[in-house]
Structures are given as C-alpha cells and as structure tokens.
Design an enzyme around this catalytic site. Structure first.
Site, short mmCIF file in Angstrom:
data_model
loop_
_atom_site.label_atom_id
_atom_site.label_comp_id
_atom_site.label_asym_id
_atom_site.label_seq_id
_atom_site.Cartn_x
_atom_site.Cartn_y
_atom_site.Cartn_z
N HIS A 149 36.01 -47.33 -49.13
CA HIS A 149 36.19 -48.57 -48.93
C HIS A 149 36.01 -48.87 -47.40
CE1 HIS A 149 37.43 -49.45 -52.94
NE2 HIS A 149 38.38 -48.78 -52.95
N LYS A 177 30.01 -51.75 -60.29
CA LYS A 177 31.05 -52.47 -59.94
C LYS A 177 32.35 -52.46 -60.15
CE LYS A 177 27.77 -56.30 -59.13
NZ LYS A 177 27.38 -57.62 -59.37
N SER A 212 42.82 -44.58 -52.38
CA SER A 212 44.04 -44.10 -52.55
C SER A 212 43.99 -43.50 -53.78
CB SER A 212 45.44 -45.16 -52.42
OG SER A 212 44.90 -46.10 -53.61
N GLY A 230 79.48 -19.30 -27.60
CA GLY A 230 80.31 -18.30 -28.28
C GLY A 230 81.65 -18.12 -27.91
N ASN A 269 83.64 -20.68 -25.74
CA ASN A 269 84.08 -22.07 -25.38
C ASN A 269 83.56 -23.51 -26.13
OD1 ASN A 269 86.32 -21.17 -23.47
ND2 ASN A 269 84.91 -21.14 -21.93
N THR A 277 73.92 -18.03 -34.69
CA THR A 277 73.81 -16.51 -34.04
C THR A 277 75.10 -15.76 -34.39
OG1 THR A 277 75.10 -17.37 -31.96
CG2 THR A 277 72.50 -17.42 -31.93
N ASP A 310 70.19 -24.28 -27.78
CA ASP A 310 71.00 -24.58 -26.56
C ASP A 310 69.53 -24.25 -25.60
OD1 ASP A 310 70.50 -21.87 -27.45
OD2 ASP A 310 72.76 -21.18 -26.88
N GLU A 365 61.99 -18.53 -29.21
CA GLU A 365 63.19 -17.57 -29.58
C GLU A 365 62.74 -16.40 -28.59
OE1 GLU A 365 65.91 -17.39 -30.67
OE2 GLU A 365 66.01 -19.29 -32.15
N GLU A 369 66.43 -9.20 -25.57
CA GLU A 369 67.90 -9.35 -25.54
C GLU A 369 68.74 -8.10 -25.64
OE1 GLU A 369 70.54 -11.64 -28.66
OE2 GLU A 369 69.44 -12.99 -27.74
#
Length: 754
Positions: A252, A312, A334, A448, A450, A521, A549, A598, A620
C-alpha cells in the site's frame, strides 16, 4: 487445512489482564440485563469501510447474529467497499448473509491527500442522518483508517457509545495518529496484544473498559479446516503451481511519503520479476498514492505477465489458504505482520508502514528498501522457509470474549468517558510565592551503609540533606525511604522549593523504564526484584525515576560537572566498589538487559584475586575500597602495615584509609598495593577507550585522586596512539550520587515543561 498445513496451536492460557472478564459472573451479567431492561436487546451497529477491516469485523458480526436473544445487528457499509476499482467488496458481506442496512458512498476519487480529507468530510455529512435513523446503543469501529475516524467522530458527537477494535497498536504512518485519535473518542476498547493494552493504559484509558481479547480474525484463521486448498491455489495462480512455490504480494502507499513508497513498489515489482516465481499481486488500498501505484503495475505489464496474477480482491476465506501455503508474502500490509504469523509463512515487510508493530520471527524487515538487489536478497533468504506459528495476536477465542464484554456494558452508566490520569501534585495557584519557588528534585541515594535523601535545586545546590543508616531488611528500608521522602517533601515548602519528582540512585542492576531493582549488589541485602516506583509515587503523588548509582554519577557529570556539553564520555566511580556510566552521543547507555557500564567487572587478569561477583581478576577485586581494605588487613595481620607516624586504637577497624596513609608515610608494601590497584584500573580504562572511544574519562569517588596519575601512566604506556589524547580528570562534584538522582528528575520534567 490439508496435510501440509501448519499444526493447530494450543490456546493461550488466561493472563492476568483478563481478570475482569473471568470474574464477571452470570449474576453480574444478570444485574446488567436488569438495569438495561430485561427485554432490551443491545442494538449494535457495525460499520465496515474496506476488505481489510471486514476480515476482523466479520467474526464479531457472526457472533452477534448467532445470539439474537441478546443483540440486534445493524450493518453500515461505506468507503472502498462500494468502488468497482477496489472489487466492490460489499458483495462478500451479502454473500455472508448479512443485511446491509445502509450503503454510503463516501470516497472522493483522486487518491491523494486532499481526496482523503474530502472523503472524511463527506462521511461526516452523511453519517448523522443514518445514525439518527438507526439509533444504535453502541457502534463498533475497527482500526486506523480515515473512514473509521469519521465514524468515531460522528458517533461521539451524537452520544453513541463506541467500541474500538485494535486500539493501542503502533505502526509507522499517519495511521498511528488516526488510531490514537479514535482511542480518545471510544468508550470501550478491544485490543489484541498485551503491549497494546499497556499502551491504552498509558494513554489514560480506563482499565475496566479495556478487553485483551486477541485479534478476531484469528478465530477464523485458527479454525480454518478447508482441506481443498489446492483448488483455491489453482483458481488464483494456475494449475501448475505447487504449495510453498508461489508469492503473495500486497503493498500500500505510505501517505506520509508517497513518492518514496511508489519508488519502493517499483523496485519490489522489479525484484519479483527477477526472482521468477509465480506471484499473486493484490491491488493497493484507496489511500493517497494508490492511483500512482496502479500505474506502475500497468507500466510494467504486471496484469499480462505470465508469472503474475493481479487481482483487486480475494475473499478472506480463500486468502487465508493462499497465505498459509505460500512460499513467502511480501509488501507492507498489516496482514503480513499479524495474520500470516498464525501459519509461520515467511514474510518480507518493506519500508516503514508497519514500524512498531509486534511481529513473530517469520517477519524479515527491509526498512530501507531502496534497491532492487536488497529486496531480491530478502526474497532469496525467506522464500520457502517454514517458521513456528506465532501466538502474538490471538488464540482463536476473541469473539466469545468480545460478546461477553458487550453483554457486560451497562447502558445506564454515564456516557461521558473518564480518563485515568496518573496521580500528580495538585496545581498551585499563580501567586508571587509560586513564581519565586525554586524548581527542585527529591534525590535518594541507597548506599551499602547509609540511606540519604536531599532536596536538590535546578542549579545542583543541595538545599537540605537527611542521612540515616540503611536498614538490613526490605520492609524496614522501604518504610524508612517513604518516611524520609515525606519529611523532605514537607520541608521543601518551608525552604520555598517546588518538588518536581523523586530520583533514586541505588546499587545493582536496575530497569529504569519500570523503576524496578532487578538484582542488588551484596552490599545491600534483600534488594532484588523490588518495585520502587509504585509505592513511592503512590505515597507522594509524584513521578519517580530509578537508576543504577554508576549511571546516576554519569548523569550528574553530564548536567553539573565535567561532562556538561561533552558528547561522549565515561564516568568511573572508585569507592566501596567500582562502578560507572557511559554517555554516548549525549545519551546514557543502559544496554539490552540494563547491564551496560558494569565497568568494575572488566577482567584485567585471568588469575587475579576473587571478586564479589564470583569471577577473578576484575578491576573491583584490585581497586575498590573493599579490595584495599582486604590488603590493609592482610598487612596489619602480618605486622607490616603500621610505620613511624601511624597509630591505631585497639578497637579501630582497619580500612583502606590506613593503607593510603601508610603508603604516604613510606610503607613500600602499601605503596606497591596502591600501584597495582592503579594499574588494574588503568588497564580497565584502556579497554574502555578501545571499546567506546570517549573523549573524556572522569574519575569520581573517594579514591579518584589517588588513582588519576596511575591511570594516565597506563594509558600512555598501553593504549593505542589514537586514544592516548583522551582527557582523564577527577570529578569536582561533592555528591555525584545525589546530584545524579536529582538529574533524573530535572532533565526529564523540565524538558516537558519548557
């Protein structure tokens, strides 16, 4: 369907979104009948505009007709149904033994944008007289065509209830705008997928008036048992055609880019001619641009080409069999992304007309179909394959659900529809105090140790800050967050701050779209699969945003720090753990499963120390505060930590600060540990530079100043020359976690306000 037909799918299990109707008891229906008047049948008007919407409406019409004790059916036919060039498709409605109460010629020929507008206007002129005569209780309108918009507008203005079929879906043309406009006019909604239902709810529609039923056409698709499909294939494509060895093409015009869609159609026909397979080509719909597309077909001799059959219209029952046994379907209808998935037939979806539609794996998208070779390659990839049957759009039981829904409609309820807007703070009158208010955010930082809440102004000023120890259990933690936020929101009034929303920074993996902490964590216990947005938004009547964070630190730098105005940069947090955020082309990267950036878990050594994540040799495990504390304790246990000028109380806990102090006072072992940590961090940064190539690296957190020189040295020694020019700086923000949480709110809300 015959021996080669795909297997019948098992019905879908009832989902939570059908609770309303599963709980709708016979007693409830009886009460509705009594309210409406025991002898009153629901007078339903179904209006159909074209062959496509009739395929969805016909199953509902059959269902209504089969229950004359509950319903009276009136049928209005308009639009392209009544045009010879489009097959006079009203005849199939008569063949289905429906009485057509009204035929309205509403199409203004011209097949351009102006003709579409004039057609809507003509329908609006003719419909009031018909609706005044029929006086239906409810009108059923389908989809997203301009004719349907005229129907919905007329019914709404004449105080007739509207049931809209297939609202909430997304596609890539003007149809989106029309569909959503009809949604706003409609009183009741029948949607086909869970995503569509969620879209309707997001559009503030009443959840109790939304039915997730599935697509009505699937009731017919999944119950089709015509074993003589070969006679249908032979009738439309020729005696010599085999199953899976022909193509169905249906394309279409795209009304928002007619010129390009005509060019794409021309390329499609060229590719089909080259592909040299028998092809059934259906004429396009009546939208602007269709006349030009028919000219292209005739220019290329498609109607007389031995490999093509140009038609048609094909009756829906027969069309089902044709697409079910085709080697491929191509175009932008569709039908290709919806109905054909029920059979697992390969589909090539061309261009942008269906952008945003949910599709099964049988659909191959060619968004930019700008060359014949690209389309030809798609045909070579798809033709003849067989995919699993798709369950996205229905389970074959839509009509019973819709009929049950219709019976539940209480005609004595107020006609004026209500919208379910999300809770927002009451408007404040425009007085001088309001004008002078400081637009601000409530920022929450879940660390962790506060739990902190602050009122942060638009300029990044922390107006007021509250700190408490972070509780160990989920219930206590959530209770404390709510308590602190309520107190801060009340306090905001006294310091003349207008709170726009709440931003939350937390450790772990976060789904910011839903406001859910997915995994935490190990530093924060009982903090996985936690919905933070809902309880806080409900309590404060404010919008709530949540993010990791590390991402918040990057957002803080983008709004208030060194990253302001920088297109590509990376922030690394060096604190208790190692985290970070990546900003690429001014936007924060979250990743496909919200696990991007990460950075603390980039591995820099295969046999390094064990990390809290369970792996070995992560940054880490070398450079975090926890890692340095571990090494400090080891030295202290071996009596190798303290040097001249240092002293520790007996009950004092050994920390990373002691290691740093020892190194400054000449402890060579402590200095060696810090150098190793700095080198590990530097190697991680080099990996980042080689992966995303930022122009700036910002080191944030309490350890940043101790690492910056080591990181620069490693970059100079290990990085490719093309990235050595990167700037490495220490953040000048005093509280990036709170500022980042605030920027979640301030960036979004002010973008909406201004």
């Amino acid at each position: 369907m015959g021996t080669n037909a795909p297997p019948r799918r098992e019905p879908l299990a009832d989902g939570p979104h059908e609770v309303y109707f599963k709980n709708l008891s016979k007693q409830k229906q009886k009460e509705v009948m009594e309210k409406n008047g025991n002898n009153h049948k629901l007078r339903v008007c179904v209006a159909t505009c074209n062959r496509a919407d009739y395929s969805k409406l016909a199953p509902i019409m059959f269902g209504i007709k089969a229950e004359p004790q509950f319903f009276e059916l009136d049928v209005i036919v308009l639009g392209s149904h009544l045009i010879d060039d489009y097959g006079n498709t009203y005849r199939m409605i008569e063949q289905d033994d429906f009485d057509i109460h009204t035929r309205l010629h509403t199409i203004v020929r011209g097949e351009d944008e102006a003709a579409m507008v004039e057609s809507v206007g003509l329908a609006l002129v003719k419909l009031p007289d018909v609706l005044n005569r029929l006086k239906p209780d409810i009108m059923i309108v389908h989809g997203d065509r301009f004719d349907a918009l005229a129907l919905a507008t007329s019914a709404a203005l004449m105080n007739i209830r509207i049931l809209h079929i297939e609202g909430g879906e997304v596609s890539g043309t003007i149809d989106d705008s029309i569909r959503h406009a009809i949604t706003k006019l409609a009183h009741y909604h029948v949607c086909c997928t869970r995503s569509a239902e969620q879209h309707l709810i997001a559009m503030c529609e009443d959840h109790d008036r939304i039915l997730l039923a599935g697509c009505p056409s699937y009731d017919k698709l999944l119950s089709a048992k015509n074993k003589d499909y070969m006679s249908i294939i032979c009738m439309w494509l020729g005696e010599d055609v085999k199953t899976r060895d022909y193509i169905v093409a249906l394309q279409h015009p795209v009304t928002t880019d007619i010129k390009h869609s005509i060019k794409m159609f021309e390329l499609t026909l060229d590719a089909l001619i080259s592909f040299n397979k028998r092809t059934l080509v259906l004429f396009p719909n009546v939208d602007a641009g269709s006349k030009e597309m028919v000219r292209v077909m005739r220019k290329k001799g498609i109607e007389h080409h031995p490999n093509f059959r140009a038609v048609k219209h094909v009756p829906f029952d027969q069309f089902i069999q044709l697409v079910a046994h085709a080697g491929c379907m191509i175009g932008n209808s569709s039908c290709g992304v919806r109905e054909v998935g029920a059979f697992g037939t390969p589909v090539i979806n061309l261009g942008t007309r269906q952008t945003g539609r949910e599709t099964g794996e049988n659909v191959l998208h060619v968004r930019d179909a700008d060359t014949q070779d690209k389309i030809l390659h798609a045909l070579q990839l798809q033709f003849g394959k067989q995919y699993p049957c798709s369950k996205i759009y229905g389970d074959g039981n839509a009509v019973p659900r819709i009929l049950k829904f219709l019976k539940s409609i209480d005609l004595n309820e107020p006609l004026q529809k209500k919208f379910c807007f999300p809770p927002v703070k009451d408007n404040i009158s425009q007085d001088i105090d309001h004008i002078l208010e400081t637009q601000s955010a409530l920022a929450v930082d879940l660390g962790g140790t506060n739990l902190r809440v602050a009122i942060v102004s638009m300029k990044g000023e922390i107006v007021k800050k509250y700190t408490q120890l972070n509780p160990k259990t989920y219930e206590d933690r959530l209770e404390l967050i709510l308590k602190m936020c309520v107190e801060a929101a009340s306090e905001a009034l006294t310091v003349n701050c207008r709170i726009l929303g709440v931003g939350i920074s937390t450790g772990g993996r976060v789904n910011p779209r839903e406001g859910i902490v997915l995994h935490s964590t190990k530093l924060i216990q009982e903090w996985s699969s936690v919905d933070l947005r809902t309880p806080i938004s409900d309590a404060l009547h404010l919008p709530v945003w949540v993010d990791n964070d590390g991402n918040c630190a990057a957002l803080a730098e983008r709004k208030f720090g060194h990253g302001k105005g920088i297109e590509n940069f990376v922030t690394l947090i060096t604190g208790t753990g190692i985290g970070g955020g990546i900003v690429h082309q001014h936007e924060l990267i979250h990743g496909s499963s919200f696990c991007a950036a990460e950075l603390g878990h980039i591995v820099v050594s295969l046999d390094g120390p064990e990390c809290l994540c369970g792996s070995q040799g992560c940054i880490e495990a070398y450079a975090s505060g926890i890692a340095l504390q571990r090494e400090a304790k080891r030295l202290h246990d071996e009596d190798l930590l303290l040097v001249e000028g240092m002293s520790m109380k007996k009950e004092e806990v050994v920390s990373a600060a002691h290691l740093i102090q020892a190194a400054k006072l000449g402890n060579t072992k402590a200095d060696s540990i810090l150098r190793t940590a700095g080198t590990a961090l530097g190697l991680g940064v080099v990996n980042i530079l080689h992966t995303v190539n930022p122009s700036l690296v910002i080191l944030s957190g309490v350890l940043a100043s101790h690492y910056v020189n080591a990181v620069k040295e490693v970059i100079n020694r290990q990085a490719l020359s093309s990235v050595k020019t990167v700037d490495v700086v220490v953040s000048n923000l005093a509280d990036p976690a709170l500022l980042g949480a605030a920027s979640l709110v301030l960036d979004y809300t002010t973008r909406r306000i201004y």
